[in-house]
Design a protein around this motif. Structure first.
Motif, PDB file in Angstrom:
ATOM      1  N   SER A  61       0.893  -1.252   0.159  1.00 34.32           N
ATOM      2  CA  SER A  61       0.363   0.140  -0.113  1.00 34.32           C
ATOM      3  C   SER A  61       0.814   1.359   0.054  1.00 34.32           C
ATOM      4  N   VAL A  62       2.094   1.183   0.402  1.00 34.40           N
ATOM      5  CA  VAL A  62       2.924   2.417   0.459  1.00 34.40           C
ATOM      6  C   VAL A  62       4.134   2.344  -0.647  1.00 34.40           C
ATOM      7  N   LYS A  63       4.441   1.295  -1.240  1.00 33.27           N
ATOM      8  CA  LYS A  63       5.396   1.190  -2.225  1.00 33.27           C
ATOM      9  C   LYS A  63       5.317   2.276  -3.086  1.00 33.27           C
ATOM     10  N   GLY A  64       6.410   2.813  -3.658  1.00 27.47           N
ATOM     11  CA  GLY A  64       6.616   3.842  -4.391  1.00 27.47           C
ATOM     12  C   GLY A  64       6.265   5.441  -4.104  1.00 27.47           C
ATOM     13  N   ARG A  65       5.778   5.295  -2.507  1.00 28.54           N
ATOM     14  CA  ARG A  65       5.383   6.640  -2.040  1.00 28.54           C
ATOM     15  C   ARG A  65       6.139   6.986  -0.828  1.00 28.54           C
ATOM     16  N   PHE A  66       6.372   5.795   0.058  1.00 27.74           N
ATOM     17  CA  PHE A  66       7.275   6.057   1.153  1.00 27.74           C
ATOM     18  C   PHE A  66       8.592   5.541   0.924  1.00 27.74           C
ATOM     19  N   SER A  83       2.948  11.735  -1.501  1.00 25.89           N
ATOM     20  CA  SER A  83       1.713  11.630  -2.040  1.00 25.89           C
ATOM     21  C   SER A  83       0.817  10.957  -0.809  1.00 25.89           C
ATOM     22  N   LEU A  84       0.624  11.556  -0.089  1.00 22.37           N
ATOM     23  CA  LEU A  84      -0.140  10.959   1.171  1.00 22.37           C
ATOM     24  C   LEU A  84      -1.731  11.155   0.712  1.00 22.37           C
ATOM     25  N   LYS A  85      -2.396   9.984   1.219  1.00 20.48           N
ATOM     26  CA  LYS A  85      -3.643   9.759   0.956  1.00 20.48           C
ATOM     27  C   LYS A  85      -4.545   9.581   2.299  1.00 20.48           C
ATOM     28  N   PRO A  86      -5.778  10.039   2.354  1.00 23.91           N
ATOM     29  CA  PRO A  86      -6.534  10.249   3.618  1.00 23.91           C
ATOM     30  C   PRO A  86      -6.465   8.648   4.020  1.00 23.91           C
ATOM     31  N   GLU A  87      -6.237   7.492   3.233  1.00 26.00           N
ATOM     32  CA  GLU A  87      -6.283   6.189   3.900  1.00 26.00           C
ATOM     33  C   GLU A  87      -4.874   5.945   4.548  1.00 26.00           C
ATOM     34  N   ASP A  88      -3.867   6.959   4.548  1.00 23.67           N
ATOM     35  CA  ASP A  88      -2.555   6.797   5.295  1.00 23.67           C
ATOM     36  C   ASP A  88      -2.994   7.523   6.985  1.00 23.67           C
ATOM     37  N   THR A  89      -3.975   7.764   7.171  1.00 25.92           N
ATOM     38  CA  THR A  89      -4.256   8.248   8.257  1.00 25.92           C
ATOM     39  C   THR A  89      -4.166   7.053   9.592  1.00 25.92           C
ATOM     40  N   ALA A  90      -3.518   7.442  10.474  1.00 29.37           N
ATOM     41  CA  ALA A  90      -3.057   6.505  11.527  1.00 29.37           C
ATOM     42  C   ALA A  90      -2.187   7.076  12.604  1.00 29.37           C
ATOM     43  N   VAL A  91      -1.963   6.185  13.420  1.00 29.26           N
ATOM     44  CA  VAL A  91      -0.741   6.451  14.426  1.00 29.26           C
ATOM     45  C   VAL A  91       0.214   5.631  14.021  1.00 29.26           C
ATOM     46  N   TYR A  92       1.105   6.164  13.694  1.00 28.68           N
ATOM     47  CA  TYR A  92       2.838   5.439  13.059  1.00 28.68           C
ATOM     48  C   TYR A  92       3.351   5.067  14.433  1.00 28.68           C
ATOM     49  N   TYR A  93       3.891   3.868  14.581  1.00 27.21           N
ATOM     50  CA  TYR A  93       4.888   3.375  15.481  1.00 27.21           C
ATOM     51  C   TYR A  93       6.346   3.064  14.905  1.00 27.21           C
ATOM     52  N   CYS A  94       7.092   3.405  15.594  1.00 24.33           N
ATOM     53  CA  CYS A  94       8.496   2.894  15.349  1.00 24.33           C
ATOM     54  C   CYS A  94       8.813   1.961  16.122  1.00 24.33           C
ATOM     55  N   ALA A  95       9.495   0.914  15.582  1.00 18.64           N
ATOM     56  CA  ALA A  95       9.951  -0.417  16.101  1.00 18.64           C
ATOM     57  C   ALA A  95      11.088  -1.048  15.917  1.00 18.64           C
ATOM     58  N   ALA A  96      12.077  -1.604  16.978  1.00 16.74           N
ATOM     59  CA  ALA A  96      13.255  -2.054  16.614  1.00 16.74           C
ATOM     60  C   ALA A  96      13.618  -3.334  17.149  1.00 16.74           C
ATOM     61  N   SER A  97      14.360  -4.197  16.120  1.00 19.25           N
ATOM     62  CA  SER A  97      14.533  -5.254  16.827  1.00 19.25           C
ATOM     63  C   SER A  97      16.184  -5.772  16.831  1.00 19.25           C
ATOM     64  N   ARG A  98      16.229  -6.869  17.638  1.00 18.24           N
ATOM     65  CA  ARG A  98      17.639  -7.257  17.771  1.00 18.24           C
ATOM     66  C   ARG A  98      18.410  -7.985  16.850  1.00 18.24           C
ATOM     67  N   LEU A  99      17.474  -8.335  15.787  1.00 23.31           N
ATOM     68  CA  LEU A  99      18.016  -9.038  14.868  1.00 23.31           C
ATOM     69  C   LEU A  99      18.538  -8.099  13.737  1.00 23.31           C
ATOM     70  N   VAL A 100      19.270  -8.494  12.855  1.00 23.56           N
ATOM     71  CA  VAL A 100      19.937  -7.652  11.653  1.00 23.56           C
ATOM     72  C   VAL A 100      19.231  -7.862  10.480  1.00 23.56           C
ATOM     73  N   ILE A 101      18.346  -8.797  10.180  1.00 23.98           N
ATOM     74  CA  ILE A 101      17.733  -9.026   8.939  1.00 23.98           C
ATOM     75  C   ILE A 101      16.255  -8.715   9.022  1.00 23.98           C
ATOM     76  N   ILE A 102      15.532  -8.445   7.865  1.00 20.85           N
ATOM     77  CA  ILE A 102      14.249  -8.355   7.827  1.00 20.85           C
ATOM     78  C   ILE A 102      13.351  -9.412   8.619  1.00 20.85           C
ATOM     79  N   THR A 103      12.555  -8.794   9.492  1.00 20.90           N
ATOM     80  CA  THR A 103      12.096  -9.852  10.219  1.00 20.90           C
ATOM     81  C   THR A 103      10.639  -9.230  10.769  1.00 20.90           C
TER      82      THR A 103
END
Length: 119
Positions: A61-66, A83-103
């Motif tokens: 849903s965000v590829k090419g825009r974010f 190119s924000l859209k009304p459907e992007d409305t939300a609370v956005y959270y940051c998260a961190a992992s101990r792993l170094v790969i996409i997880t």
């Protein structure tokens, strides 16, 4: 003490841009990601980036825009939202992992920042 502090949210119009920041402290993190939760919906994955920055992942849903990026010297991850859209409305959270790969596993979470996109 581990802390993730998001900033940069706000109220914008459709088509506008915003850049979210997440300042991390307390330890060195591996992969970092952004999630969002709209009212009445479950939290969903938005984007992730590995420690090296060499790999990224995005929700369809965000590829090419974010764009997710990070500055390890500043222990900060960014989410450039265009190119924000009304459907992007939300609370956005940051998260961190101990792993170094996409997880799908994240160990630490921020408190969130509100993004509201008006039509």
């Amino acid at each position: 003490q581990v802390q993730l502090v998001e900033s940069g949210g706000g109220l914008v119009q459709a088509g506008d841009s915003l850049r979210l920041s997440c300042a991390a402290s307390g330890r060195t993190f591996g992969t970092m990601g952004w999630f969002r939760q709209a009212p009445g919906k479950e939290r969903e994955f938005v984007a992730a980036i590995t420690w090296s920055g060499g790999s990224t992942s995005y929700a369809d849903s965000v590829k090419g825009r974010f764009t997710i990026s990070r500055d390890n010297a500043k222990n900060t991850v960014y989410l450039q939202m265009n190119s924000l859209k009304p459907e992007d409305t939300a609370v956005y959270y940051c998260a961190a992992s101990r792993l170094v790969i996409i997880t799908p596993r994240y160990d630490y979470w921020g408190q969130g920042t509100q993004v509201t996109v008006s039509s």
